[in-house]
Design a protein around this motif. Sequence first.
Motif, PDB file in Angstrom:
ATOM      1  N   PHE A  19       0.827  -1.200   0.000  1.00  0.00           N
ATOM      2  CA  PHE A  19       0.000   0.000   0.000  1.00  0.00           C
ATOM      3  C   PHE A  19       0.867   1.258   0.000  1.00  0.00           C
ATOM      4  O   PHE A  19       1.767   1.412   0.821  1.00  0.00           O
ATOM      5  CB  PHE A  19      -0.915  -0.012   1.231  1.00  0.00           C
ATOM      6  CG  PHE A  19      -1.808   1.180   1.325  1.00  0.00           C
ATOM      7  CD1 PHE A  19      -2.697   1.482   0.313  1.00  0.00           C
ATOM      8  CD2 PHE A  19      -1.766   2.003   2.443  1.00  0.00           C
ATOM      9  CE1 PHE A  19      -3.536   2.585   0.400  1.00  0.00           C
ATOM     10  CE2 PHE A  19      -2.593   3.101   2.545  1.00  0.00           C
ATOM     11  CZ  PHE A  19      -3.478   3.387   1.526  1.00  0.00           C
ATOM     12  N   PHE A  20       0.579   2.166  -0.939  1.00  0.00           N
ATOM     13  CA  PHE A  20       1.373   3.380  -1.092  1.00  0.00           C
ATOM     14  C   PHE A  20       0.579   4.641  -0.772  1.00  0.00           C
ATOM     15  O   PHE A  20       1.095   5.588  -0.198  1.00  0.00           O
ATOM     16  CB  PHE A  20       1.916   3.460  -2.521  1.00  0.00           C
ATOM     17  CG  PHE A  20       2.825   4.624  -2.764  1.00  0.00           C
ATOM     18  CD1 PHE A  20       4.115   4.635  -2.250  1.00  0.00           C
ATOM     19  CD2 PHE A  20       2.394   5.713  -3.502  1.00  0.00           C
ATOM     20  CE1 PHE A  20       4.956   5.720  -2.472  1.00  0.00           C
ATOM     21  CE2 PHE A  20       3.221   6.789  -3.735  1.00  0.00           C
ATOM     22  CZ  PHE A  20       4.514   6.789  -3.223  1.00  0.00           C
ATOM     23  N   GLY A  21      -0.692   4.675  -1.146  1.00  0.00           N
ATOM     24  CA  GLY A  21      -1.511   5.855  -0.913  1.00  0.00           C
ATOM     25  C   GLY A  21      -2.864   5.690  -1.569  1.00  0.00           C
ATOM     26  O   GLY A  21      -3.268   4.589  -1.958  1.00  0.00           O
ATOM     27  N   VAL A  22      -3.586   6.809  -1.709  1.00  0.00           N
ATOM     28  CA  VAL A  22      -4.940   6.767  -2.251  1.00  0.00           C
ATOM     29  C   VAL A  22      -5.105   7.889  -3.282  1.00  0.00           C
ATOM     30  O   VAL A  22      -4.737   9.032  -3.038  1.00  0.00           O
ATOM     31  CB  VAL A  22      -5.997   6.945  -1.138  1.00  0.00           C
ATOM     32  CG1 VAL A  22      -7.394   6.981  -1.723  1.00  0.00           C
ATOM     33  CG2 VAL A  22      -5.892   5.815  -0.125  1.00  0.00           C
ATOM     34  N   LEU A  23      -5.674   7.521  -4.429  1.00  0.00           N
ATOM     35  CA  LEU A  23      -6.021   8.481  -5.470  1.00  0.00           C
ATOM     36  C   LEU A  23      -7.497   8.818  -5.336  1.00  0.00           C
ATOM     37  O   LEU A  23      -8.327   7.915  -5.175  1.00  0.00           O
ATOM     38  CB  LEU A  23      -5.729   7.883  -6.849  1.00  0.00           C
ATOM     39  CG  LEU A  23      -5.978   8.779  -8.058  1.00  0.00           C
ATOM     40  CD1 LEU A  23      -4.970   9.918  -8.095  1.00  0.00           C
ATOM     41  CD2 LEU A  23      -5.898   7.954  -9.344  1.00  0.00           C
ATOM     42  N   ILE A  24      -7.834  10.107  -5.402  1.00  0.00           N
ATOM     43  CA  ILE A  24      -9.222  10.542  -5.223  1.00  0.00           C
ATOM     44  C   ILE A  24      -9.648  11.419  -6.380  1.00  0.00           C
ATOM     45  O   ILE A  24      -8.969  12.410  -6.704  1.00  0.00           O
ATOM     46  CB  ILE A  24      -9.409  11.314  -3.905  1.00  0.00           C
ATOM     47  CG1 ILE A  24      -8.951  10.483  -2.705  1.00  0.00           C
ATOM     48  CG2 ILE A  24     -10.866  11.727  -3.724  1.00  0.00           C
ATOM     49  CD1 ILE A  24      -7.654  10.943  -2.109  1.00  0.00           C
ATOM     50  N   LEU A  25     -10.757  11.065  -7.022  1.00  0.00           N
ATOM     51  CA  LEU A  25     -11.413  11.911  -8.017  1.00  0.00           C
ATOM     52  C   LEU A  25     -12.667  12.477  -7.379  1.00  0.00           C
ATOM     53  O   LEU A  25     -13.394  11.761  -6.666  1.00  0.00           O
ATOM     54  CB  LEU A  25     -11.780  11.107  -9.264  1.00  0.00           C
ATOM     55  CG  LEU A  25     -10.633  10.386  -9.987  1.00  0.00           C
ATOM     56  CD1 LEU A  25     -11.176   9.608 -11.183  1.00  0.00           C
ATOM     57  CD2 LEU A  25      -9.567  11.370 -10.437  1.00  0.00           C
ATOM     58  N   GLY A  26     -12.931  13.767  -7.607  1.00  0.00           N
ATOM     59  CA  GLY A  26     -14.067  14.385  -6.950  1.00  0.00           C
ATOM     60  C   GLY A  26     -14.855  15.308  -7.861  1.00  0.00           C
ATOM     61  O   GLY A  26     -14.317  15.916  -8.790  1.00  0.00           O
ATOM     62  N   LEU A  27     -16.144  15.403  -7.592  1.00  0.00           N
ATOM     63  CA  LEU A  27     -17.043  16.356  -8.227  1.00  0.00           C
ATOM     64  C   LEU A  27     -17.830  17.004  -7.108  1.00  0.00           C
ATOM     65  O   LEU A  27     -18.545  16.321  -6.368  1.00  0.00           O
ATOM     66  CB  LEU A  27     -17.975  15.654  -9.216  1.00  0.00           C
ATOM     67  CG  LEU A  27     -19.032  16.530  -9.899  1.00  0.00           C
ATOM     68  CD1 LEU A  27     -18.378  17.574 -10.792  1.00  0.00           C
ATOM     69  CD2 LEU A  27     -20.003  15.664 -10.711  1.00  0.00           C
ATOM     70  N   GLU A  28     -17.710  18.337  -6.960  1.00  0.00           N
ATOM     71  CA  GLU A  28     -18.291  19.009  -5.805  1.00  0.00           C
ATOM     72  C   GLU A  28     -19.015  20.293  -6.192  1.00  0.00           C
ATOM     73  O   GLU A  28     -18.661  20.963  -7.170  1.00  0.00           O
ATOM     74  CB  GLU A  28     -17.204  19.363  -4.782  1.00  0.00           C
ATOM     75  CG  GLU A  28     -16.489  18.183  -4.172  1.00  0.00           C
ATOM     76  CD  GLU A  28     -15.430  18.622  -3.170  1.00  0.00           C
ATOM     77  OE1 GLU A  28     -15.794  19.172  -2.115  1.00  0.00           O
ATOM     78  OE2 GLU A  28     -14.234  18.427  -3.468  1.00  0.00           O
ATOM     79  N   HIS A  29     -20.002  20.608  -5.403  1.00  0.00           N
ATOM     80  CA  HIS A  29     -20.692  21.902  -5.474  1.00  0.00           C
ATOM     81  C   HIS A  29     -20.650  22.520  -4.083  1.00  0.00           C
ATOM     82  O   HIS A  29     -20.865  21.828  -3.088  1.00  0.00           O
ATOM     83  CB  HIS A  29     -22.146  21.739  -5.908  1.00  0.00           C
ATOM     84  CG  HIS A  29     -22.967  22.979  -5.778  1.00  0.00           C
ATOM     85  ND1 HIS A  29     -22.867  24.037  -6.650  1.00  0.00           N
ATOM     86  CD2 HIS A  29     -23.876  23.347  -4.835  1.00  0.00           C
ATOM     87  CE1 HIS A  29     -23.697  24.997  -6.282  1.00  0.00           C
ATOM     88  NE2 HIS A  29     -24.323  24.602  -5.172  1.00  0.00           N
ATOM     89  N   GLU A  30     -20.353  23.795  -4.018  1.00  0.00           N
ATOM     90  CA  GLU A  30     -20.381  24.509  -2.733  1.00  0.00           C
ATOM     91  C   GLU A  30     -21.076  25.841  -2.941  1.00  0.00           C
ATOM     92  O   GLU A  30     -20.765  26.570  -3.893  1.00  0.00           O
ATOM     93  CB  GLU A  30     -18.976  24.731  -2.182  1.00  0.00           C
ATOM     94  CG  GLU A  30     -18.975  25.351  -0.786  1.00  0.00           C
ATOM     95  CD  GLU A  30     -17.594  25.400  -0.153  1.00  0.00           C
ATOM     96  OE1 GLU A  30     -17.513  25.727   1.057  1.00  0.00           O
ATOM     97  OE2 GLU A  30     -16.607  25.122  -0.855  1.00  0.00           O
ATOM     98  N   SER A  31     -22.004  26.163  -2.065  1.00  0.00           N
ATOM     99  CA  SER A  31     -22.719  27.430  -2.173  1.00  0.00           C
ATOM    100  C   SER A  31     -23.223  27.852  -0.807  1.00  0.00           C
ATOM    101  O   SER A  31     -23.214  27.081   0.151  1.00  0.00           O
ATOM    102  CB  SER A  31     -23.892  27.318  -3.155  1.00  0.00           C
ATOM    103  OG  SER A  31     -24.940  26.553  -2.593  1.00  0.00           O
ATOM    104  N   ASN A  32     -23.667  29.109  -0.743  1.00  0.00           N
ATOM    105  CA  ASN A  32     -24.240  29.607   0.505  1.00  0.00           C
ATOM    106  C   ASN A  32     -25.759  29.632   0.467  1.00  0.00           C
ATOM    107  O   ASN A  32     -26.400  30.167   1.385  1.00  0.00           O
ATOM    108  CB  ASN A  32     -23.688  30.993   0.851  1.00  0.00           C
ATOM    109  CG  ASN A  32     -24.046  32.048  -0.189  1.00  0.00           C
ATOM    110  OD1 ASN A  32     -24.602  31.738  -1.246  1.00  0.00           O
ATOM    111  ND2 ASN A  32     -23.720  33.294   0.099  1.00  0.00           N
ATOM    112  N   GLY A  33     -26.360  29.089  -0.578  1.00  0.00           N
ATOM    113  CA  GLY A  33     -27.807  28.947  -0.636  1.00  0.00           C
ATOM    114  C   GLY A  33     -28.576  30.245  -0.740  1.00  0.00           C
ATOM    115  O   GLY A  33     -29.778  30.268  -0.475  1.00  0.00           O
ATOM    116  N   ARG A  34     -27.903  31.312  -1.183  1.00  0.00           N
ATOM    117  CA  ARG A  34     -28.571  32.612  -1.282  1.00  0.00           C
ATOM    118  C   ARG A  34     -28.649  33.041  -2.738  1.00  0.00           C
ATOM    119  O   ARG A  34     -28.044  32.431  -3.624  1.00  0.00           O
ATOM    120  CB  ARG A  34     -27.818  33.640  -0.430  1.00  0.00           C
ATOM    121  CG  ARG A  34     -27.704  33.216   1.022  1.00  0.00           C
ATOM    122  CD  ARG A  34     -26.798  34.110   1.838  1.00  0.00           C
ATOM    123  NE  ARG A  34     -27.390  35.396   2.103  1.00  0.00           N
ATOM    124  CZ  ARG A  34     -26.815  36.322   2.895  1.00  0.00           C
ATOM    125  NH1 ARG A  34     -25.656  36.084   3.474  1.00  0.00           N
ATOM    126  NH2 ARG A  34     -27.410  37.479   3.107  1.00  0.00           N
TER     127      ARG A  34
END
Length: 247
Positions: free
Chosen positions: A101-116
């Motif tokens: 085991f060497f490490g972890v690869l992560i792929l991400g899709l994200e949304h961030e907002s303040n809902g206003r």
Amino acid sequence: MDKDSIEKIITGLPAFSIYKDNYFVTGVHLGETPSRNTMDAKFQFSFKQRLSNRPSGGFYPYLTYTQKSFWKVYKASSPFEESNYNPGLMMLKPVFKDKRFFGVLILGLEHESNGRDSIYSRSLNTVSLGFTRIFSPRLILSLKAWMPFLIDNNPSLPRYIGYGEGHLQWVLGKDRLFFDLTLRKGADWDFKGSVNTGVSYRISRKANQLITLQWWQGYSESLIDFKSERGMLRVGFIIKPTFYRFY
């Protein structure tokens, strides 16, 4: 550890579990006299849901959600200054070198907002690539790069949040003292960006609750005032993910 051991760890953990740190802290703006206007509370809760125990292409899929709120708890009527909502999809793949085991690869899709809406609307959509190197359960280094998209309402956000971050977690004192450091650099050739540090102490060896001291310096602690620099020192309690942190 070999591949079978890592797979047992990932699938053996609860499908629904803590994602990022969960905490409640309170403190003051640095350089200002403590008052009802300069003191606040900040809290975050974060969780993830593993969608399958069988990886697809070596990737384990997760739904993630993090919410961070800023609360003017000391002012009359205790108004909330801001809340940021951050749902996402994470694909996690263990990486092996020489069958270890060497490490972890992560792929991400994200949304961030303040809902206003209107002039108070702040939102950010990103696709990301990250790598976490777990040197040991006591030393974890994570690097993450992202590419924003659909940020027409806030096109200057990358100038303050940049295109990536680095995170270091170091555990000392027989697994009771935690040191966390997160760094971001804005996209321009200036000093915009942020430094977020925390020192946390486990109340007891069997508990997952810790007392924490957090220091924030820089931009975009919250989306609503991402163009304003702030320095904050806060104290409170924190609940951390248990065992291996794969992200």
